[in-house]
Scaffold this motif. Sequence first.
Motif, PDB file in Angstrom:
ATOM      1  N   ALA A  73       9.708 103.973  28.535  1.00 28.41           N
ATOM      2  CA  ALA A  73      10.172 102.783  29.248  1.00 28.41           C
ATOM      3  C   ALA A  73      10.277 103.054  30.752  1.00 28.41           C
ATOM      4  O   ALA A  73       9.918 102.202  31.581  1.00 28.41           O
ATOM      5  CB  ALA A  73      11.516 102.330  28.692  1.00 28.41           C
ATOM      6  N   LEU A  74      10.757 104.241  31.122  1.00 26.39           N
ATOM      7  CA  LEU A  74      10.867 104.587  32.545  1.00 26.39           C
ATOM      8  C   LEU A  74       9.494 104.693  33.195  1.00 26.39           C
ATOM      9  O   LEU A  74       9.306 104.252  34.336  1.00 26.39           O
ATOM     10  CB  LEU A  74      11.630 105.905  32.704  1.00 26.39           C
ATOM     11  N   ALA A  75       8.538 105.286  32.482  1.00 23.98           N
ATOM     12  CA  ALA A  75       7.184 105.396  33.035  1.00 23.98           C
ATOM     13  C   ALA A  75       6.605 104.010  33.312  1.00 23.98           C
ATOM     14  O   ALA A  75       6.031 103.758  34.385  1.00 23.98           O
ATOM     15  CB  ALA A  75       6.285 106.171  32.073  1.00 23.98           C
ATOM     16  N   GLY A  76       6.756 103.097  32.350  1.00 23.73           N
ATOM     17  CA  GLY A  76       6.270 101.735  32.558  1.00 23.73           C
ATOM     18  C   GLY A  76       6.987 101.039  33.697  1.00 23.73           C
ATOM     19  O   GLY A  76       6.373 100.334  34.507  1.00 23.73           O
ATOM     20  N   ALA A  77       8.318 101.241  33.784  1.00 26.24           N
ATOM     21  CA  ALA A  77       9.104 100.583  34.828  1.00 26.24           C
ATOM     22  C   ALA A  77       8.726 101.084  36.220  1.00 26.24           C
ATOM     23  O   ALA A  77       8.640 100.298  37.176  1.00 26.24           O
ATOM     24  CB  ALA A  77      10.596 100.807  34.572  1.00 26.24           C
ATOM     25  N   VAL A  78       8.491 102.395  36.353  1.00 29.19           N
ATOM     26  CA  VAL A  78       8.129 102.965  37.657  1.00 29.19           C
ATOM     27  C   VAL A  78       6.778 102.426  38.128  1.00 29.19           C
ATOM     28  O   VAL A  78       6.614 102.026  39.298  1.00 29.19           O
ATOM     29  CB  VAL A  78       8.112 104.503  37.587  1.00 29.19           C
ATOM     30  N   LEU A  79       5.804 102.397  37.223  1.00 30.34           N
ATOM     31  CA  LEU A  79       4.490 101.869  37.595  1.00 30.34           C
ATOM     32  C   LEU A  79       4.581 100.382  37.936  1.00 30.34           C
ATOM     33  O   LEU A  79       3.940  99.911  38.889  1.00 30.34           O
ATOM     34  CB  LEU A  79       3.502 102.092  36.448  1.00 30.34           C
ATOM     35  N   ALA A  80       5.381  99.652  37.163  1.00 22.91           N
ATOM     36  CA  ALA A  80       5.541  98.223  37.444  1.00 22.91           C
ATOM     37  C   ALA A  80       6.241  98.003  38.773  1.00 22.91           C
ATOM     38  O   ALA A  80       5.917  97.057  39.508  1.00 22.91           O
ATOM     39  CB  ALA A  80       6.321  97.559  36.313  1.00 22.91           C
ATOM     40  N   ALA A  81       7.213  98.859  39.111  1.00 24.28           N
ATOM     41  CA  ALA A  81       7.910  98.729  40.391  1.00 24.28           C
ATOM     42  C   ALA A  81       6.940  98.935  41.554  1.00 24.28           C
ATOM     43  O   ALA A  81       6.998  98.202  42.559  1.00 24.28           O
ATOM     44  CB  ALA A  81       9.055  99.733  40.463  1.00 24.28           C
ATOM     45  N   ALA A  82       6.048  99.925  41.421  1.00 29.93           N
ATOM     46  CA  ALA A  82       5.045 100.143  42.469  1.00 29.93           C
ATOM     47  C   ALA A  82       4.135  98.924  42.608  1.00 29.93           C
ATOM     48  O   ALA A  82       3.827  98.471  43.722  1.00 29.93           O
ATOM     49  CB  ALA A  82       4.226 101.387  42.148  1.00 29.93           C
ATOM     50  N   PHE A  83       3.730  98.368  41.472  1.00 29.90           N
ATOM     51  CA  PHE A  83       2.924  97.143  41.472  1.00 29.90           C
ATOM     52  C   PHE A  83       3.688  96.006  42.142  1.00 29.90           C
ATOM     53  O   PHE A  83       3.139  95.253  42.958  1.00 29.90           O
ATOM     54  CB  PHE A  83       2.562  96.784  40.034  1.00 29.90           C
ATOM     55  N   GLY A  84       4.990  95.887  41.804  1.00 27.61           N
ATOM     56  CA  GLY A  84       5.794  94.811  42.352  1.00 27.61           C
ATOM     57  C   GLY A  84       5.930  94.890  43.858  1.00 27.61           C
ATOM     58  O   GLY A  84       5.857  93.865  44.557  1.00 27.61           O
ATOM     59  N   VAL A  85       6.142  96.076  44.376  1.00 25.89           N
ATOM     60  CA  VAL A  85       6.263  96.237  45.831  1.00 25.89           C
ATOM     61  C   VAL A  85       4.964  95.806  46.511  1.00 25.89           C
ATOM     62  O   VAL A  85       4.973  95.125  47.551  1.00 25.89           O
ATOM     63  CB  VAL A  85       6.612  97.693  46.184  1.00 25.89           C
TER      64      VAL A  85
ATOM     65  N   VAL B  24       3.944  96.583  18.423  1.00 24.60           N
ATOM     66  CA  VAL B  24       3.359  97.081  19.678  1.00 24.60           C
ATOM     67  C   VAL B  24       3.011  95.910  20.591  1.00 24.60           C
ATOM     68  O   VAL B  24       3.359  95.895  21.782  1.00 24.60           O
ATOM     69  CB  VAL B  24       2.094  97.922  19.390  1.00 24.60           C
ATOM     70  N   LEU B  25       2.351  94.911  20.028  1.00 21.28           N
ATOM     71  CA  LEU B  25       1.942  93.751  20.820  1.00 21.28           C
ATOM     72  C   LEU B  25       3.143  92.906  21.233  1.00 21.28           C
ATOM     73  O   LEU B  25       3.198  92.396  22.353  1.00 21.28           O
ATOM     74  CB  LEU B  25       0.960  92.906  20.015  1.00 21.28           C
ATOM     75  N   ALA B  26       4.114  92.766  20.325  1.00 24.51           N
ATOM     76  CA  ALA B  26       5.274  91.918  20.611  1.00 24.51           C
ATOM     77  C   ALA B  26       6.090  92.467  21.774  1.00 24.51           C
ATOM     78  O   ALA B  26       6.475  91.720  22.687  1.00 24.51           O
ATOM     79  CB  ALA B  26       6.141  91.790  19.364  1.00 24.51           C
ATOM     80  N   LEU B  27       6.362  93.766  21.767  1.00 24.82           N
ATOM     81  CA  LEU B  27       7.157  94.360  22.840  1.00 24.82           C
ATOM     82  C   LEU B  27       6.479  94.174  24.193  1.00 24.82           C
ATOM     83  O   LEU B  27       7.109  93.771  25.181  1.00 24.82           O
ATOM     84  CB  LEU B  27       7.386  95.844  22.562  1.00 24.82           C
ATOM     85  N   ALA B  28       5.167  94.474  24.243  1.00 20.67           N
ATOM     86  CA  ALA B  28       4.440  94.350  25.513  1.00 20.67           C
ATOM     87  C   ALA B  28       4.350  92.894  25.960  1.00 20.67           C
ATOM     88  O   ALA B  28       4.589  92.571  27.130  1.00 20.67           O
ATOM     89  CB  ALA B  28       3.046  94.954  25.377  1.00 20.67           C
ATOM     90  N   ALA B  29       4.021  92.000  25.033  1.00 19.11           N
ATOM     91  CA  ALA B  29       3.829  90.595  25.404  1.00 19.11           C
ATOM     92  C   ALA B  29       5.135  89.932  25.825  1.00 19.11           C
ATOM     93  O   ALA B  29       5.152  89.100  26.738  1.00 19.11           O
ATOM     94  CB  ALA B  29       3.202  89.830  24.235  1.00 19.11           C
ATOM     95  N   LEU B  30       6.247  90.286  25.188  1.00 16.61           N
ATOM     96  CA  LEU B  30       7.541  89.710  25.582  1.00 16.61           C
ATOM     97  C   LEU B  30       7.928  90.159  26.989  1.00 16.61           C
ATOM     98  O   LEU B  30       8.511  89.393  27.761  1.00 16.61           O
ATOM     99  CB  LEU B  30       8.616  90.102  24.571  1.00 16.61           C
ATOM    100  N   GLY B  31       7.604  91.405  27.328  1.00 18.10           N
ATOM    101  CA  GLY B  31       7.843  91.869  28.693  1.00 18.10           C
ATOM    102  C   GLY B  31       6.969  91.142  29.689  1.00 18.10           C
ATOM    103  O   GLY B  31       7.437  90.703  30.755  1.00 18.10           O
TER     104      GLY B  31
ATOM    105  N   PHE C 211      11.220  94.787  34.438  1.00 22.97           N
ATOM    106  CA  PHE C 211      11.536  94.573  33.021  1.00 22.97           C
ATOM    107  C   PHE C 211      10.259  94.516  32.187  1.00 22.97           C
ATOM    108  O   PHE C 211      10.169  95.117  31.114  1.00 22.97           O
ATOM    109  CB  PHE C 211      12.335  93.283  32.848  1.00 22.97           C
ATOM    110  N   GLY C 212       9.261  93.787  32.682  1.00 19.37           N
ATOM    111  CA  GLY C 212       7.991  93.704  31.964  1.00 19.37           C
ATOM    112  C   GLY C 212       7.334  95.066  31.817  1.00 19.37           C
ATOM    113  O   GLY C 212       6.807  95.402  30.755  1.00 19.37           O
ATOM    114  N   GLY C 213       7.392  95.871  32.889  1.00 20.28           N
ATOM    115  CA  GLY C 213       6.821  97.215  32.819  1.00 20.28           C
ATOM    116  C   GLY C 213       7.561  98.094  31.832  1.00 20.28           C
ATOM    117  O   GLY C 213       6.946  98.877  31.088  1.00 20.28           O
ATOM    118  N   ALA C 214       8.898  97.974  31.795  1.00 22.39           N
ATOM    119  CA  ALA C 214       9.683  98.770  30.845  1.00 22.39           C
ATOM    120  C   ALA C 214       9.338  98.404  29.407  1.00 22.39           C
ATOM    121  O   ALA C 214       9.236  99.281  28.534  1.00 22.39           O
ATOM    122  CB  ALA C 214      11.175  98.563  31.107  1.00 22.39           C
TER     123      ALA C 214
END
Length: 306
Positions: free
Chosen positions: A67-79, A17-24, A193-196
Motif C-alpha cells: 500500500a505504501l509503494a502504491g501511495a508513494v508512486l501515486a503521490a509523485a503522479f499527483g504532484v 484484486v480488481l475490486a481493490l484497485a478499481a475502488l481506489g 488513496f487510489g494509489g494505496a
Amino acid sequence: MEVYALLFAATLNAGTVLALAALGLLINEKAGVVNLGAEGMMLCAAIAGFATVVTTGNDWLGFTAGALAGAVLAAAFGVLVIWLNTNQYATGLALSIFGVGLSAFVGINFVQAKLPERTPFNAFGLGDMPLIGPALFRQHPLVYGAMLLALGLVWFLYRTRGGLVLRAVGESPQSAHALGYPVRLIRLGAVVFGGAMCGLAGAYLSLVYTPLWVEGMVAGKGWIALALTTFATWRPGRILLGAYLFGGVTMLQFHLQAQGVQIPSQVLSMLPYLATIVVLALISRNPTWIRVNMPASLGKPYYPGS
C-alpha cells in the motif's frame, strides 16, 4: 456441486484484486483525476509486498509495504499533474511504464523465492460446512475487506459531507474553490488513496492470489480495473459486481481447461480481455449515458483562480 463451490470461491479471490484497485481508482476519478498508472503501481506494490514477507515472514507488513509503494508512486503522479499541470494521460502512461521497469529490476533476486508456510483461512470456523464453507468462508480477510470497502465508499460518497465535497471537486473545482475548499489538496488525497488501494491489490496478487513473484505478473489487471470504473458508471456497488464478473471470466478459462473443453488455451486466456473490450464497446454505444454519470471535470487540469 463441490466443483462449482470451488469455482465460486476462486471467482471471489480473482475479483478481489480488481475490486481493490478499481475502488481506489474510483476515488481518483470522482475527484477529477485520471491515473493510467495502475498497472505500474500494482507491479511495484506486488514486489514490495512479496519481498517484505519473504524477508520478515509477516503478511500484514507485506500488505502495508504494498500500500505504501502504491501511495508513494501515486503521490509523485499527483504532484506532477495537480501542481505542475502535466498531462494526466501522458503522466499516467509514463508511471505505468516506469513501474513495469522498476518492479522487474527490483524483483530480479526474488523470482525463485518462496513465501513462508501459512495456515489456511477459516472464517468464523465455518469453512468446513459442506458447499457453503469452501465457497464463502475460506477466503482471505481482504476478500471480505473489499466488500466492506465498497459499502463504506457508498456511504462516504452519498451520505457524508466529505463525500459531497469530493464529488463537488470532481464536478466543478472552480465552485468548490470559491466555497473555500482546498481543491488541489483534496485531489492529491484522492490520488494517494487510489494509489494505496492499487498497491494493496498488487500485494494481494503476489501474496494471496498467486502467490509468487514473476515479472509482469499483473498481466493487464490494472487496465481492466481502469475499464471497470467506466463499466460501473463510477458507482462502488457496480464496481464490486463487475470485478466479480471479470474474476469469474478469468476463472472460467481454468475451469474449462480442467474439464477438457477442446478450445485452444490462447483463446481461453483472451477471455477476460475480450470481455473488457466487449463491455466497453457496448457502453460506448450510448455516450450520453456515460456523460451523465462521468465527473464533469474528469481529466481536466485545474488552475486556481481560473
